[in-house]
Design a protein around this motif. Structure first.
Motif, PDB file in Angstrom:
ATOM      1  N   UNK A  10       3.193   4.460   2.467  1.00 53.73           N
ATOM      2  CA  UNK A  10       2.792   3.136   1.985  1.00 53.73           C
ATOM      3  C   UNK A  10       1.271   3.015   1.993  1.00 53.73           C
ATOM      4  N   UNK A  11       0.580   3.857   1.240  1.00 45.48           N
ATOM      5  CA  UNK A  11      -0.892   3.926   1.339  1.00 45.48           C
ATOM      6  C   UNK A  11      -1.610   2.622   1.006  1.00 45.48           C
ATOM      7  N   UNK A  12      -1.035   1.792   0.167  1.00 49.48           N
ATOM      8  CA  UNK A  12      -1.686   0.544  -0.211  1.00 49.48           C
ATOM      9  C   UNK A  12      -1.372  -0.597   0.759  1.00 49.48           C
ATOM     10  N   UNK A  13      -0.442  -0.355   1.673  1.00 52.18           N
ATOM     11  CA  UNK A  13      -0.002  -1.442   2.560  1.00 52.18           C
ATOM     12  C   UNK A  13      -0.214  -1.138   4.030  1.00 52.18           C
ATOM     13  N   UNK A  14      -0.664   0.057   4.334  1.00 51.86           N
ATOM     14  CA  UNK A  14      -0.790   0.452   5.735  1.00 51.86           C
ATOM     15  C   UNK A  14      -1.714  -0.498   6.494  1.00 51.86           C
ATOM     16  N   UNK A  15      -1.358  -0.766   7.740  1.00 50.63           N
ATOM     17  CA  UNK A  15      -2.182  -1.601   8.613  1.00 50.63           C
ATOM     18  C   UNK A  15      -3.274  -0.743   9.245  1.00 50.63           C
ATOM     19  N   UNK A  16      -3.985  -1.285  10.220  1.00 52.95           N
ATOM     20  CA  UNK A  16      -5.039  -0.502  10.866  1.00 52.95           C
ATOM     21  C   UNK A  16      -4.426   0.620  11.696  1.00 52.95           C
ATOM     22  N   UNK A  17      -5.220   1.649  11.916  1.00 54.05           N
ATOM     23  CA  UNK A  17      -4.766   2.810  12.691  1.00 54.05           C
ATOM     24  C   UNK A  17      -4.240   2.381  14.057  1.00 54.05           C
ATOM     25  N   UNK A  18      -4.998   1.576  14.761  1.00 54.59           N
ATOM     26  CA  UNK A  18      -4.615   1.180  16.112  1.00 54.59           C
ATOM     27  C   UNK A  18      -3.377   0.316  16.158  1.00 54.59           C
ATOM     28  N   UNK A  19      -3.210  -0.550  15.154  1.00 56.65           N
ATOM     29  CA  UNK A  19      -1.996  -1.365  15.097  1.00 56.65           C
ATOM     30  C   UNK A  19      -0.764  -0.483  14.946  1.00 56.65           C
ATOM     31  N   UNK A  20      -0.868   0.513  14.077  1.00 57.79           N
ATOM     32  CA  UNK A  20       0.284   1.378  13.813  1.00 57.79           C
ATOM     33  C   UNK A  20       0.588   2.303  14.983  1.00 57.79           C
ATOM     34  N   UNK A  21      -0.445   2.890  15.612  1.00 59.63           N
ATOM     35  CA  UNK A  21      -0.164   3.807  16.723  1.00 59.63           C
ATOM     36  C   UNK A  21       0.297   3.049  17.960  1.00 59.63           C
ATOM     37  N   UNK A  63      -5.866  15.708  -1.484  1.00 57.85           N
ATOM     38  CA  UNK A  63      -4.453  15.785  -1.100  1.00 57.85           C
ATOM     39  C   UNK A  63      -4.037  14.706  -0.114  1.00 57.85           C
ATOM     40  N   UNK A  64      -4.915  13.739   0.118  1.00 51.19           N
ATOM     41  CA  UNK A  64      -4.599  12.667   1.054  1.00 51.19           C
ATOM     42  C   UNK A  64      -5.662  12.531   2.118  1.00 51.19           C
ATOM     43  N   UNK A  73       4.107   8.629  13.490  1.00 48.55           N
ATOM     44  CA  UNK A  73       4.623   7.419  12.846  1.00 48.55           C
ATOM     45  C   UNK A  73       3.520   6.729  12.052  1.00 48.55           C
ATOM     46  N   UNK A  74       2.333   6.675  12.632  1.00 45.47           N
ATOM     47  CA  UNK A  74       1.187   6.069  11.942  1.00 45.47           C
ATOM     48  C   UNK A  74       0.874   6.815  10.648  1.00 45.47           C
ATOM     49  N   UNK A  75       0.812   8.137  10.724  1.00 49.35           N
ATOM     50  CA  UNK A  75       0.501   8.932   9.531  1.00 49.35           C
ATOM     51  C   UNK A  75       1.599   8.772   8.471  1.00 49.35           C
ATOM     52  N   UNK A  76       2.836   8.586   8.913  1.00 55.37           N
ATOM     53  CA  UNK A  76       3.926   8.373   7.955  1.00 55.37           C
ATOM     54  C   UNK A  76       3.724   7.063   7.198  1.00 55.37           C
ATOM     55  N   UNK A  77       3.340   6.014   7.910  1.00 55.41           N
ATOM     56  CA  UNK A  77       3.019   4.757   7.233  1.00 55.41           C
ATOM     57  C   UNK A  77       1.911   4.973   6.202  1.00 55.41           C
ATOM     58  N   UNK A  78       0.875   5.707   6.604  1.00 53.62           N
ATOM     59  CA  UNK A  78      -0.269   5.935   5.708  1.00 53.62           C
ATOM     60  C   UNK A  78       0.147   6.675   4.437  1.00 53.62           C
ATOM     61  N   UNK A  79       1.022   7.654   4.602  1.00 51.04           N
ATOM     62  CA  UNK A  79       1.425   8.484   3.458  1.00 51.04           C
ATOM     63  C   UNK A  79       2.474   7.817   2.579  1.00 51.04           C
ATOM     64  N   UNK A 105      11.680   8.431  10.293  1.00 47.25           N
ATOM     65  CA  UNK A 105      12.413   9.623   9.845  1.00 47.25           C
ATOM     66  C   UNK A 105      11.467  10.639   9.203  1.00 47.25           C
ATOM     67  N   UNK A 106      10.452  10.148   8.510  1.00 44.01           N
ATOM     68  CA  UNK A 106       9.506  11.037   7.823  1.00 44.01           C
ATOM     69  C   UNK A 106       8.429  11.575   8.764  1.00 44.01           C
ATOM     70  N   UNK A 107       8.196  10.895   9.867  1.00 42.10           N
ATOM     71  CA  UNK A 107       7.053  11.175  10.741  1.00 42.10           C
ATOM     72  C   UNK A 107       6.892  12.641  11.146  1.00 42.10           C
ATOM     73  N   UNK A 108       7.945  13.359  11.537  1.00 44.11           N
ATOM     74  CA  UNK A 108       7.738  14.751  11.956  1.00 44.11           C
ATOM     75  C   UNK A 108       7.119  15.642  10.886  1.00 44.11           C
ATOM     76  N   UNK A 109       7.283  15.277   9.614  1.00 44.91           N
ATOM     77  CA  UNK A 109       6.709  16.091   8.542  1.00 44.91           C
ATOM     78  C   UNK A 109       5.180  15.974   8.476  1.00 44.91           C
ATOM     79  N   UNK A 110       4.626  14.965   9.121  1.00 44.26           N
ATOM     80  CA  UNK A 110       3.171  14.769   9.043  1.00 44.26           C
ATOM     81  C   UNK A 110       2.401  15.736   9.923  1.00 44.26           C
ATOM     82  N   UNK A 111       3.049  16.290  10.927  1.00 47.09           N
ATOM     83  CA  UNK A 111       2.401  17.238  11.833  1.00 47.09           C
ATOM     84  C   UNK A 111       3.319  18.437  12.061  1.00 47.09           C
TER      85      UNK A 111
END
Length: 353
Positions: free
Chosen positions: A258-269, A136-137, A250-256, A317-323
């Protein structure tokens, strides 16, 4: 009146030095983690082979297991492969994916786990959580804290610089995450564990305020200690609150999204933390975040990691749905898409000035 204390789950040994791997067997024996040398060592299928060649002579009783990616399936397979054999401990030797797989597998077979980090990309090396990909991700699974942490600075220096930079972003984001935690306490009454918050904040501030860079042993030591302290802070609180707030949403939103384009975890957070500090009105601190992130070669604007402003706005805008159930500055402000766009324009103007 009785004196009340609490036990804090933490490693029995943390070794952050140059050449730490040279006496790994001796360290484990001295700490009574493995006197027999019978270890199950998990490594990556790629770069882990070079470390296996280096360590095999000093770990003659070890069994070596290749881990194919940071997935729940890999972790279950590792546990199944170890089952029925006698080992003193499981050693996760590698980056975050290998360590997360080893933590989960060790918990599954009931063995202590030793984290031997080959890079400093994020704070998961000492946390009570394994983050693993599933059908599921991606999921977070509770596990015991590693019994030992070994970080050889000579090995860290050989890793690509982007891994160290990622760890910098993750450590600094603690400050934003704890501000979210305290906001939730004020608004919703959520309890804040003062010790966990203090430990997480000190970890973040130690990296934020350090004048050194990724080429300095002193700075690498401070960063490694900060990531270890962040993991212990999460163990104390019993969740990821000391290190995860709007920045990680916000980081998890990028991952979900844009899964093929997401940057590193630390860059995004890191980017998420700088923007979140701006949202809460801490413009001076947001600018400081941006200044430090830039100095270490980390992004402060979405285009610097390949995202348009529209995509960044969509992620926020999507970020709150991740947690679900987590309260941060994003849930508190509940901004519309247009309001996020305006806030971003103001943020970009502020950090450029």
């Amino acid at each position: 009146m009785p004196v009340l204390t609490r036990l804090i789950p933490s490693p029995v040994v943390v070794d952050i030095t140059r050449g730490a791997l040279d006496d790994l067997a001796g360290l484990l024996a001295d700490q009574r983690i493995s006197s027999s040398g019978k270890l199950a060592v998990a490594i990556s299928a790629g770069s882990g082979q070079a470390l296996r060649e280096k360590l095999s002579p000093v770990l003659p009783g070890a069994a070596w297991f290749e881990v194919a990616g940071g997935t729940i399936d890999s972790a279950v397979k590792l546990a199944d492969d170890m089952r029925g054999k006698r080992y003193d401990a499981v050693v996760g030797l590698g980056g975050g994916k290998v360590i997360d797989v080893a933590k989960y597998a060790a918990a599954r077979v009931g063995l202590p786990m030793v984290a031997v980090a080959t890079n400093l990309s994020h704070d998961g090396l000492c946390s009570p959580v394994s983050t693993l990909d599933n059908d599921n991700g991606r999921g977070s699974y509770g596990v015991p804290t590693p019994i030992a942490i070994v970080i050889d600075l000579d090995v860290i220096r050989e890793a690509p610089g982007r891994y160290v930079r990622s760890g910098i972003g993750d450590a600094i984001s603690n400050i934003s995450a704890i501000a979210d935690w305290e906001l939730s306490h004020q608004v919703t009454g959520e309890a804040v564990d003062g010790l966990a918050a203090a430990m997480g904040r000190v970890a973040g501030e130690s990296v934020l305020r350090h004048p050194g860079g990724v080429g300095d042993d002193e700075f690498l030591t401070v960063l490694a200690e900060a990531l270890v302290l962040s993991g212990i802070a999460m163990s104390i609180s019993g969740d990821t609150r000391p290190s995860s707030g709007a920045c990680h949403e916000i980081c998890h939103a990028f991952d979900l999204l844009f899964p093929q384009r997401a940057a590193s975890h630390g860059e995004q957070v890191g980017l998420g933390a700088a923007f979140a500090m701006h949202l809460r009105g801490a413009h001076d601190q947001s600018a400081l975040f941006a200044e430090v992130l830039r100095r270490h070669g980390l992004p402060v604007l979405p285009e610097e990691i390949g995202f348009s402003v529209d995509e960044f706005v969509r992620a926020v805008a999507y970020a709150p749905q991740t947690r679900p159930g987590r309260f941060t500055i994003l849930e508190h402000l509940d901004l519309s898409t247009d309001q996020i766009r305006d806030a971003y324009a103001d943020y970009a103007k502020t950090i450029r000035s």
